[in-house]
Design an enzyme around this catalytic site. Structure first.
Site, PDB file in Angstrom:
ATOM      1  N   GLY A   7       0.788  -1.169  -0.072  1.00  0.00           N
ATOM      2  CA  GLY A   7       0.055   0.046   0.061  1.00  0.00           C
ATOM      3  C   GLY A   7       0.914   1.354   0.173  1.00  0.00           C
ATOM      4  N   ILE A   8       0.369   2.202   0.855  1.00  0.00           N
ATOM      5  CA  ILE A   8       1.098   3.534   0.671  1.00  0.00           C
ATOM      6  C   ILE A   8       2.449   3.517   1.293  1.00  0.00           C
ATOM      7  CG2 ILE A   8       0.883   5.897   1.931  1.00  0.00           C
ATOM      8  CD1 ILE A   8      -2.333   5.517   1.968  1.00  0.00           C
ATOM      9  N   ARG A  28       5.510  -6.845   8.637  1.00  0.00           N
ATOM     10  CA  ARG A  28       4.963  -8.061   9.704  1.00  0.00           C
ATOM     11  C   ARG A  28       4.958  -9.142   8.779  1.00  0.00           C
ATOM     12  NH1 ARG A  28      -0.035  -6.610  12.874  1.00  0.00           N
ATOM     13  NH2 ARG A  28      -0.917  -6.232  10.749  1.00  0.00           N
ATOM     14  N   ASP A  42       6.537  -5.487  14.759  1.00  0.00           N
ATOM     15  CA  ASP A  42       5.242  -5.246  15.024  1.00  0.00           C
ATOM     16  C   ASP A  42       5.217  -4.058  16.004  1.00  0.00           C
ATOM     17  OD1 ASP A  42       2.749  -5.137  16.203  1.00  0.00           O
ATOM     18  OD2 ASP A  42       2.326  -7.145  16.134  1.00  0.00           O
ATOM     19  N   VAL A  43       4.752  -2.953  15.554  1.00  0.00           N
ATOM     20  CA  VAL A  43       4.872  -1.725  16.111  1.00  0.00           C
ATOM     21  C   VAL A  43       4.271  -1.811  17.676  1.00  0.00           C
ATOM     22  CG1 VAL A  43       5.358  -0.129  14.199  1.00  0.00           C
ATOM     23  CG2 VAL A  43       2.849  -0.295  15.203  1.00  0.00           C
ATOM     24  N   GLY A  71      -0.517   1.243   9.828  1.00  0.00           N
ATOM     25  CA  GLY A  71      -1.806   1.746  10.583  1.00  0.00           C
ATOM     26  C   GLY A  71      -3.035   0.603  10.358  1.00  0.00           C
ATOM     27  N   TYR A 134     -10.733   4.777  14.841  1.00  0.00           N
ATOM     28  CA  TYR A 134      -9.833   5.165  13.708  1.00  0.00           C
ATOM     29  C   TYR A 134      -9.451   6.555  13.652  1.00  0.00           C
ATOM     30  CZ  TYR A 134      -7.615   5.244   9.166  1.00  0.00           C
ATOM     31  OH  TYR A 134      -6.816   5.442   7.991  1.00  0.00           O
ATOM     32  N   LYS A 138      -6.269   8.950  14.431  1.00  0.00           N
ATOM     33  CA  LYS A 138      -5.482   9.954  13.479  1.00  0.00           C
ATOM     34  C   LYS A 138      -5.792  11.376  13.602  1.00  0.00           C
ATOM     35  CE  LYS A 138      -4.329   6.444  10.280  1.00  0.00           C
ATOM     36  NZ  LYS A 138      -2.846   6.312  10.116  1.00  0.00           N
TER      37      LYS A 138
HETATM   38  P1  NDP Z   1      -2.485  -1.120   4.158  1.00  0.00           P
HETATM   39  O1  NDP Z   1      -3.420  -1.975   5.042  1.00  0.00           O
HETATM   40  O2  NDP Z   1      -2.281  -1.602   2.624  1.00  0.00           O
HETATM   41  O3  NDP Z   1      -0.900  -1.320   4.763  1.00  0.00           O
HETATM   42  C1  NDP Z   1      -0.844  -1.052   6.250  1.00  0.00           C
HETATM   43  C2  NDP Z   1       0.608  -1.153   6.568  1.00  0.00           C
HETATM   44  O4  NDP Z   1       0.822  -1.150   7.920  1.00  0.00           O
HETATM   45  C3  NDP Z   1       1.081  -2.725   6.106  1.00  0.00           C
HETATM   46  O5  NDP Z   1       2.419  -2.466   5.688  1.00  0.00           O
HETATM   47  C4  NDP Z   1       1.135  -3.216   7.590  1.00  0.00           C
HETATM   48  O6  NDP Z   1       2.145  -4.394   7.574  1.00  0.00           O
HETATM   49  C5  NDP Z   1       1.645  -2.109   8.606  1.00  0.00           C
HETATM   50  N1  NDP Z   1       1.188  -2.662   9.589  1.00  0.00           N
HETATM   51  C6  NDP Z   1      -0.241  -2.661  10.285  1.00  0.00           C
HETATM   52  N2  NDP Z   1      -0.320  -3.189  11.562  1.00  0.00           N
HETATM   53  C7  NDP Z   1       0.979  -3.079  11.837  1.00  0.00           C
HETATM   54  C8  NDP Z   1       1.595  -3.353  13.265  1.00  0.00           C
HETATM   55  N3  NDP Z   1       1.017  -3.532  14.295  1.00  0.00           N
HETATM   56  N4  NDP Z   1       2.916  -3.276  13.261  1.00  0.00           N
HETATM   57  C9  NDP Z   1       3.772  -3.084  11.924  1.00  0.00           C
HETATM   58  N5  NDP Z   1       3.198  -2.742  10.789  1.00  0.00           N
HETATM   59  C10 NDP Z   1       1.751  -2.797  10.975  1.00  0.00           C
HETATM   60  O7  NDP Z   1      -2.958   0.105   4.268  1.00  0.00           O
HETATM   61  P2  NDP Z   1      -2.585   1.756   3.725  1.00  0.00           P
HETATM   62  O8  NDP Z   1      -1.231   1.460   2.840  1.00  0.00           O
HETATM   63  O9  NDP Z   1      -3.754   1.732   2.903  1.00  0.00           O
HETATM   64  O10 NDP Z   1      -2.465   2.448   4.725  1.00  0.00           O
HETATM   65  C11 NDP Z   1      -1.109   2.977   5.223  1.00  0.00           C
HETATM   66  C12 NDP Z   1      -1.545   4.026   6.146  1.00  0.00           C
HETATM   67  O11 NDP Z   1      -2.103   5.035   5.753  1.00  0.00           O
HETATM   68  C13 NDP Z   1      -2.335   3.920   7.338  1.00  0.00           C
HETATM   69  O12 NDP Z   1      -1.662   4.466   8.473  1.00  0.00           O
HETATM   70  C14 NDP Z   1      -3.633   4.232   7.199  1.00  0.00           C
HETATM   71  O13 NDP Z   1      -4.248   4.626   8.237  1.00  0.00           O
HETATM   72  C15 NDP Z   1      -3.245   5.788   6.245  1.00  0.00           C
HETATM   73  N6  NDP Z   1      -4.317   5.970   5.365  1.00  0.00           N
HETATM   74  C16 NDP Z   1      -4.895   5.204   4.452  1.00  0.00           C
HETATM   75  C17 NDP Z   1      -5.830   5.655   3.383  1.00  0.00           C
HETATM   76  C18 NDP Z   1      -6.764   4.586   2.354  1.00  0.00           C
HETATM   77  O14 NDP Z   1      -7.419   5.257   1.749  1.00  0.00           O
HETATM   78  N7  NDP Z   1      -5.752   3.728   2.111  1.00  0.00           N
HETATM   79  C19 NDP Z   1      -6.766   7.053   3.824  1.00  0.00           C
HETATM   80  C20 NDP Z   1      -5.941   7.906   4.602  1.00  0.00           C
HETATM   81  C21 NDP Z   1      -4.794   7.127   5.451  1.00  0.00           C
HETATM   82  P3  NDP Z   1       1.839  -5.842   7.472  1.00  0.00           P
HETATM   83  O15 NDP Z   1       0.734  -5.982   6.256  1.00  0.00           O
HETATM   84  O16 NDP Z   1       3.272  -6.439   6.781  1.00  0.00           O
HETATM   85  O17 NDP Z   1       1.236  -6.372   8.487  1.00  0.00           O
END
Ligand code: NDP
Length: 228
Positions: A7-8, A28, A42-43, A71, A134, A138
């Site tokens: 993702g982002i 993770r 894991d944060v 997130g 959430y 945020k």
């Molecule tokens: P994804 O679900 O695609 O990715 C989330 C990322 O966070 C993954 O790399 C995941 O790792 C990691 N993650 C989640 N929990 C943990 C944890 N406990 N410890 C370490 N890493 C963790 O989400 P997005 O890319 O969409 O979102 C990225 C950020 O952008 C987030 O903070 C989200 O809230 C924010 N955001 C997203 C929007 C959207 O429309 N998509 C809009 C606004 C904000 P893994 O998969 O390896 O567990």
């Protein structure tokens, strides 16, 4: 940076690496992009955060730019929201960001340079039915960034927030085509954001050009949150 496996976060890692930064990203599950140092973390686990920083420091040196991106969502209406739904989201999105910022800050202060970027959401300012946990996490990032901006500004460390709107990732893939169309109609630019829209703003905040920006909340939402 945290959460570079998809993702982002993945987009940010790639973009920063292309801009010439040496990038380390946590994951993770999954993997990080090529050219990026991956560390499993894991944060929500303080021991893993400490170990990840130690690994990064020995691989590429102290962290000068921190992007707190990891997130999750656990969406449901207030009356159905369990303590666990609340705790998990706060533990990951808010406490996790606090933990990595605290760990990154000391070497930044010592080096008299640092850039901290928190990935928030338009929802943190506008609120969102079904996302009490959430949205609270945020908007909490905004208070945290602005406090850090005040605490650390005199040491050359900036702290800013990027507030994405709806971005096409796994997180929004669950929404369904009809809902996405409905959201797009409310967005002045008429489309969902791309990962690169967000990554470009993070790259800017990490660059020399953003040296005089701190405590800012930068919306990257196609105009969705205007006025908030
Ligand atoms: P994804 O679900 O695609 O990715 C989330 C990322 O966070 C993954 O790399 C995941 O790792 C990691 N993650 C989640 N929990 C943990 C944890 N406990 N410890 C370490 N890493 C963790 O989400 P997005 O890319 O969409 O979102 C990225 C950020 O952008 C987030 O903070 C989200 O809230 C924010 N955001 C997203 C929007 C959207 O429309 N998509 C809009 C606004 C904000 P893994 O998969 O390896 O567990």
């Amino acid at each position: 940076m945290t959460g570079g496996s998809k993702g982002i976060g993945q987009g940010i890692a790639v973009r920063l690496a292309q801009a010439g930064h040496r990038v380390a990203a946590t994951y993770r599950s999954g993997d990080v992009p090529q050219g990026v140092v991956g560390v499993q973390c894991d944060v929500t686990d303080p021991g893993q955060v400490e170990a990840a920083f130690a690994q990064v420091e020995s691989a590429i040196g102290t962290v000068e730019v921190l992007v707190a991106n990891a997130g999750i969502t656990r969406d449901t209406l207030l009356m159905r929201m369990s303590d666990e739904d609340w705790d998990q989201v706060i533990a990951t999105n808010l406490t996790g960001a606090f933990r990595v910022a605290r760990r990154a800050a000391r070497p930044m202060i010592r080096g008299r340079f640092g850039r901290i970027v928190f990935i928030s959401s338009v929802v943190g300012q506008m609120g969102s039915a079904g996302q009490v946990n959430y949205a609270a996490s945020k908007s909490g990032l905004v208070g945290m960034a602005r406090s850090l901006a005040r605490e650390l500004g005199s040491r050359g460390v900036t702290a800013n927030v990027v507030a994405p709107g709806f971005v096409e990732t796994d997180m929004t893939a669950e929404l369904g085509e009809d809902l996405v169309k409905k959201y797009a109609e409310q967005i002045p630019l008429g489309r969902l954001g791309s990962v690169d829209d967000i990554a470009g703003t993070v790259e800017f905040l990490a660059s020399d050009a953003a040296g005089y920006i701190t405590g800012a909340v930068i919306p990257v939402d196609g105009g969705l949150g205007m006025g908030h």
